[in-house]
Design an enzyme around this catalytic site. Structure first.
Site, mmCIF file in Angstrom:
data_model
loop_
_atom_site.group_PDB
_atom_site.id
_atom_site.type_symbol
_atom_site.label_atom_id
_atom_site.label_comp_id
_atom_site.label_asym_id
_atom_site.label_seq_id
_atom_site.Cartn_x
_atom_site.Cartn_y
_atom_site.Cartn_z
ATOM 1 N N GLU A 65 0.835 -1.201 0.000
ATOM 2 C CA GLU A 65 0.000 0.000 0.000
ATOM 3 C C GLU A 65 0.872 1.254 0.000
ATOM 4 O O GLU A 65 0.592 2.228 -0.692
ATOM 5 C CB GLU A 65 -0.914 -0.005 1.216
ATOM 6 C CG GLU A 65 -1.999 -1.069 1.166
ATOM 7 C CD GLU A 65 -2.739 -1.187 2.480
ATOM 8 O OE1 GLU A 65 -2.511 -0.346 3.364
ATOM 9 O OE2 GLU A 65 -3.528 -2.136 2.639
ATOM 10 N N PRO A 272 10.840 -15.506 -0.921
ATOM 11 C CA PRO A 272 9.693 -15.525 -0.006
ATOM 12 C C PRO A 272 9.188 -14.114 0.267
ATOM 13 O O PRO A 272 9.976 -13.167 0.342
ATOM 14 C CB PRO A 272 10.249 -16.184 1.260
ATOM 15 C CG PRO A 272 11.727 -16.034 1.163
ATOM 16 C CD PRO A 272 12.067 -16.009 -0.293
ATOM 17 N N GLU A 313 15.586 -6.091 -2.766
ATOM 18 C CA GLU A 313 16.411 -6.488 -3.908
ATOM 19 C C GLU A 313 15.615 -7.201 -5.004
ATOM 20 O O GLU A 313 16.194 -7.705 -5.961
ATOM 21 C CB GLU A 313 17.551 -7.401 -3.445
ATOM 22 C CG GLU A 313 18.570 -6.700 -2.561
ATOM 23 C CD GLU A 313 19.838 -7.509 -2.371
ATOM 24 O OE1 GLU A 313 20.938 -6.963 -2.598
ATOM 25 O OE2 GLU A 313 19.733 -8.703 -1.999
ATOM 26 N N ASN A 337 1.332 -8.004 -6.871
ATOM 27 C CA ASN A 337 1.360 -6.971 -7.903
ATOM 28 C C ASN A 337 2.013 -7.446 -9.207
ATOM 29 O O ASN A 337 3.231 -7.610 -9.267
ATOM 30 C CB ASN A 337 2.117 -5.760 -7.341
ATOM 31 C CG ASN A 337 2.033 -4.554 -8.248
ATOM 32 O OD1 ASN A 337 1.495 -4.635 -9.351
ATOM 33 N ND2 ASN A 337 2.560 -3.445 -7.796
ATOM 34 N N GLU A 340 4.720 -4.727 -11.336
ATOM 35 C CA GLU A 340 6.166 -4.663 -11.114
ATOM 36 C C GLU A 340 6.888 -5.644 -12.027
ATOM 37 O O GLU A 340 7.976 -5.347 -12.533
ATOM 38 C CB GLU A 340 6.480 -4.968 -9.647
ATOM 39 C CG GLU A 340 5.970 -3.922 -8.677
ATOM 40 C CD GLU A 340 6.140 -4.341 -7.223
ATOM 41 O OE1 GLU A 340 6.047 -3.455 -6.352
ATOM 42 O OE2 GLU A 340 6.349 -5.552 -6.959
#
Length: 425
Positions: A65, A272, A313, A337, A340
């Site tokens: 968010e 993860p 990273e 998302n 990205e």
């Protein structure tokens, strides 16, 4: 509007509980290596000065968010060159990522607890001219006390789970009391706009907006690290499984084991969602009998599995592969998302549990910009198809980038709409 009894009871309860909640909250931040003086921002104690002039406050909760609104803040800053921005969040992780990517004229603070004392101190110091709340951050006292301060207010990227909608529906007076504070409510989709109106939000102030996560922009990259990693990898094929959750890694590792039968030099970069689960995930890799390297130990990608258990990273690992599987989607978690991934130049794969991005994945699938796997058993076939079919992979990558760029063009419109509704000009 008359103050609901439930709100009065909530305020009274918060006054009783705030000493205990404050102690636990501060200790949690301290354990995450946040300095004590900054942890006390949760008590409403500011650690930065308020800049002169217009101040626009953004409040978000999670990492996703928080990062989703940075591009919006940047675009509003371009349209309001004398305005300043404050962004608040609740976790050490979100703070670290926000502070690395904040736009100009912006400061970060930890959000005050939803209790009278912390909120009074916070609002007295910051005196925001406008406040923009993100997704489902609907703390009752924060909303009403901000409204009472005279700030104009908006809710953007609004979304709620079915459970939350049902819960609010049982408290219509409280819902009306809280949603009445907003000058504008922009939802992620039409269904949520209709749900907000059913929950007593003022219909003229509710409209479908855009999923702000589509505007987050490419993830930051360390080009020196990417160069070193590529040199280490040579011509090895790579696929990424990102933002995975407990209960998903076993299926992904099993899929990778099957893929190794046809592509013996294939590397899986396993990322993860929560890096603190690194030891747990490493144990799963070991039990699967595969060789590995680990980023938190300083390793570069090598072995059959590279465990990328560090924060901030992810953009580097996306840069190393054309194929990214997004976790949080093999189980009913809601997905993560895809923008990205698309902006990084990779093709998007995901499980079917993507209700947090339902409209996004539907549109991306239709455009050939994303693919959904039926379940963990389907992952090897989908990844293998993309590894073997260079043309199909290239086509999917172009479609993903085209889709992401098309969404980005809508950001100026949203920024202008907020500026007008919040009376910032």
């Amino acid at each position: 509007m008359r103050v609901p009894v439930l709100y009065r009871a909530y305020v009274a309860l918060s006054m009783v509980l705030v000493p205990f909640v404050a102690r636990a909250t501060v200790k949690k931040l301290q354990r995450a290596d946040v300095p004590t003086y900054r942890a006390h921002e949760r008590l409403g104690n500011a650690t930065e000065n308020r800049a002169n002039g217009t101040l626009i406050w953004f409040h978000a909760a999670s990492v996703g968010e928080s990062l989703s609104v940075l591009a919006l803040m940047t675009r509003m800053g371009e349209q309001l060159p004398s305005a300043h921005f404050l962004i608040t969040s609740g976790t050490a992780t979100s703070a670290a990522l926000i502070e690395a990517r904040m736009p100009p004229r912006c400061v970060h603070q930890f959000a005050p607890l939803d209790a009278p004392g912390p909120l009074k101190r916070f609002l007295r110091h910051w005196q925001p001219d406008a406040a923009i709340f993100v997704e489902s951050e609907l703390w009752p006292q924060m909303l009403r006390r901000t409204y009472a301060s005279g700030a104009t207010m908006a809710l953007v990227n609004a979304r709620m789970s079915e459970r939350s909608i049902a819960s609010w529906a049982k408290r219509p007076r409280l819902a009306a009391y809280l949603f009445d504070v907003f000058d504008l409510i922009l939802t992620q989709n039409d269904a949520m706009a209709e749900a907000m109106v059913r929950l007593q939000a003022p219909a003229p102030k509710v409209a479908r907006g855009q999923n702000l996560k589509s505007f987050a922009g490419p993830l930051p990259q360390d080009h020196d690290l990417i160069f070193e990693a590529r040199a280490t990898l040579g011509h090895r094929p790579v696929w990424v499984a990102a933002s995975t959750h407990a209960g998903e890694e076993q299926g992904i590792l099993a899929a990778h084991k099957r893929l190794l039968e046809q592509h013996p030099d294939l590397l899986l970069i396993l990322v993860p969602r929560h890096p603190e689960r690194g030891d747990e995930v490493l144990q799963l890799i070991s039990e699967a009998g595969m060789s590995y390297s680990r980023r938190s130990s300083g390793d570069l990608p090598s072995g059959e599995v590279f465990l990328a258990d560090t924060l901030g990273e992810l953009g580097n690992w996306y840069a190393l592969s054309d194929i990214v599987f997004l976790g949080g989607s093999l189980l009913p978690i809601g997905g993560h998302n895809p923008f990205e991934v698309a902006q990084s130049g990779a093709t998007v794969l995901s499980g079917t549990h993507v209700f947090n991005f339902a409209e996004t994945f539907s549109a991306m699938e239709a455009a050939g910009a994303a693919g959904l796997v039926a379940g963990k058993e389907d992952i090897p076939a989908q990844v293998n198809r993309l590894l073997n079919d260079t043309n199909a992979r290239a086509k999917a990558i172009v479609a993903a980038k085209t889709f992401a760029n098309g969404e980005n063009s809508k950001l100026d419109t949203i920024a202008a709409r907020l500026i007008k509704a919040l009376k910032l000009t």
